[in-house]
Motif scaffolding. Structure first.
Motif, mmCIF file in Angstrom:
data_model
loop_
_atom_site.group_PDB
_atom_site.id
_atom_site.type_symbol
_atom_site.label_atom_id
_atom_site.label_comp_id
_atom_site.label_asym_id
_atom_site.label_seq_id
_atom_site.Cartn_x
_atom_site.Cartn_y
_atom_site.Cartn_z
ATOM 1 N N GLY A 34 0.800 -1.366 0.058
ATOM 2 C CA GLY A 34 0.188 -0.128 -0.122
ATOM 3 C C GLY A 34 0.727 1.176 0.191
ATOM 4 N N GLN A 51 -9.145 2.826 -5.022
ATOM 5 C CA GLN A 51 -9.459 2.836 -3.663
ATOM 6 C C GLN A 51 -10.880 2.585 -3.263
ATOM 7 N N ASN A 52 -11.004 2.124 -2.270
ATOM 8 C CA ASN A 52 -12.556 1.712 -1.747
ATOM 9 C C ASN A 52 -12.876 1.943 -0.610
ATOM 10 N N GLN A 53 -12.202 3.094 0.083
ATOM 11 C CA GLN A 53 -12.466 3.627 1.312
ATOM 12 C C GLN A 53 -12.374 5.153 1.412
ATOM 13 N N ASN A 105 -8.406 9.700 1.039
ATOM 14 C CA ASN A 105 -7.507 8.538 0.653
ATOM 15 C C ASN A 105 -7.270 8.566 -0.850
ATOM 16 N N ARG A 142 -5.397 2.162 -3.729
ATOM 17 C CA ARG A 142 -5.102 1.737 -2.461
ATOM 18 C C ARG A 142 -4.173 0.593 -2.277
#
Length: 512
Positions: A124, A177-179, A346, A350
């Motif tokens: 990451g 990114q997933n957040q 973010n 990711r």
């Protein structure tokens, strides 16, 4: 007249047996249910008999990040039902290796220098990616992605690819990114109620609340902070966001500025210095690390601190277990005079999937990830098997007790979607800590969208160390406020001006 002699009868029987076997094999297919047997020798629970593994499967070695989860007795990183299922579904024989908990970058650098590398490195860290890309140690992936990665190419947006494009070529498989949430202000709201204080929102209201806690609850630390992990903003970033310092490099007007050297940065330092002088900011701010902050919050000795949603859950549950009648909540971070607040968003990437040149298996690595991205595989890695580890009730994934037996599946979550991530957040009890802070990430760190910029990579550590030194010393009174101007001059002369110029040159093309 006889139609068959004995030999023909025997031959006919053999052909009938073979025909039945062919039909059985032909009709059996892959499934994500552990209750169905596999034609390749795996058992009904997804496990595969090692003696029946296909020798023809291409081999890959994958280097994955460490985590806290443990493996049940009789299993390990390379022997468990999740591993077997991934191999069966992707068609690859994978050797998994876990990164150390500390000094990961150093270990990767040593491996890369030796030439004895894994085929795929999962990280990451943009710093690790940028460092290896600039050294020419990563395989350019444009052609192999186009040929063997259709799922990958369809899933990853352009802005994410831009962040891993170096010298005109893609140098990493970029997982989007997933957040959306990062942090919030974790507060003893029962203390606020006890003192007759409303939940604060503006910077002014926060200041009043902190001073009241200091006066009325002298045994309690009003606000925690910790800079000993190498970050002057450690757990006080809620306040830096109120002054415009939510990210380091931001776009103002038509150009990128370095916020830490702007005049409003001096206003932030003035404010925080005042809190430290009044005994509101923890006196141990310079030496506190995260475990110290956790201990002080759990013990009930502090009123508030900036926390990410993962640690907020850990701290709150441990505190409430000891103090069931108390209240601890994540609340809105302070809003500054100009309406600004919050934390850094973010990054668009990711996870970076790196394929070293030394491995010579770029095609296989891309094929593996492309196969891994099948919905069945992503579901199993996220939840396990339906009917065993989870059930779906009213379109909501509900975990069973058996799910606790495969918590180690996190090591194999190479790709993810926001939908699956949010499901897991709910399943694991993080919903009360994640969802309330989703709108608090307001600052865009523009360099997150940039490829590795040579000047930035070269100067980052020096400039970070310089910022930490001056900010900590100014806040704690070891240096006067006037030292801020000295800091700005040093920052420019030690590579800051050079880095900012290079960033703006990149941004001019990015913004065109």
């Amino acid at each position: 007249m006889k139609l068959y002699d004995n030999r023909n009868s025997k031959l006919h029987a053999v052909w009938m047996i073979l025909l039945v076997m062919i039909l059985i094999v032909g009709c059996s297919g892959n499934t994500n249910s552990p209750s169905t047997g596999q034609a390749d020798g795996s058992s009904t629970d997804g496990k595969q008999d090692p003696s029946k593994k296909e020798a023809s499967k291409p081999k890959l070695s994958i280097y994955v990040p460490s985590n806290v989860e443990e493996f049940p007795a009789g299993t390990d990183l390379n022997q468990n039902e999740i591993v077997d299922y991934i191999e069966n579904q992707t068609g690859f024989d994978v050797e998994w290796e876990m990164q150390p908990k500390e000094n990961v970058e150093q270990k990767i650098n040593i491996m890369m220098a030796s030439g004895d590398t894994p085929d795929l490195i999962i990280t990451g860290s943009k710093d690790i990616y940028a460092n290896l890309a600039q050294q020419g140690l990563l395989t350019p992936l444009d052609e192999v992605l186009q040929q063997f990665g259709p799922r990958i190419m369809e899933t990853v947006p352009d802005e994410t690819w831009q962040a891993v494009t170096y010298n005109g070529s893609i140098h990493a498989i970029a997982v989007p990114q997933n957040q959306r949430a990062t942090s919030g202000m974790l507060v003893r709201t029962d203390v606020l109620e006890e003192l007759g204080l409303a939940i604060p929102k503006t910077l002014e209201e926060y200041t009043t609340a902190l001073r009241t806690i200091k006066e009325k609850k002298p045994e309690m630390i009003p606000m925690l902070g910790g800079a000993a992990d190498g970050n002057a903003f450690g757990n006080i970033s809620s306040f830096s966001g109120a002054f415009g310092l939510g990210a380091k490099y931001v776009v103002e007007g038509d150009e990128v500025v370095h916020t830490y050297t702007q005049p409003y940065a001096k206003e932030f330092l003035t404010y925080m210095r005042g809190l430290y002088e009044e005994g509101i900011l923890d006196r141990e701010y310079p030496v506190n690390k995260l475990p110290n902050l956790q201990e002080k919050m759990v013990s009930g000795g502090a009123a508030m601190a900036t926390m990410d949603w993962v640690n907020a859950k850990v701290i709150t549950e441990a505190f409430l277990e000891k103090n069931p009648n108390a209240k601890m909540e994540l609340i809105h971070p302070p809003v500054g005079a100009n309406g600004q607040f919050g934390y850094q968003k973010n990054t668009p990437v990711r996870v970076y999937m790196l394929i070293p040149k030394a491995s010579a298996k770029a095609k296989e690595a891309v094929q593996f990830i492309n196969n891994y991205m099948a919905e069945d595989v992503l579901n199993v890695v996220s939840y396990g098997w339906e009917g065993n580890h989870y059930n779906v009730e009213n379109d909501v994934v509900v975990a069973t007790e058996a799910a606790e037996n495969i918590r180690y599946r996190i090591y194999y979550q190479l790709w993810d979607s926001e939908k699956n991530f949010l499901n897991r957040v709910t399943l694991k009890g993080f919903a009360p800590f994640y969802f309330p802070i989703m709108d608090y990430s307001t600052y865009t760190e523009i360099t997150n969208f940039a490829p590795p910029i040579e000047e930035v990579v070269e100067n980052t550590q020096t400039l970070t160390d310089l910022t930490n030194e001056y900010y900590i010393k100014i806040i704690t009174g070891a240096l006067p406020l006037e030292a801020f101007d000295e800091y700005v001059d040093k920052w420019n002369s030690l590579g800051g001006a050079e880095s900012l110029k290079a960033i703006n040159e990149w941004y001019a093309g990015f913004n065109a």
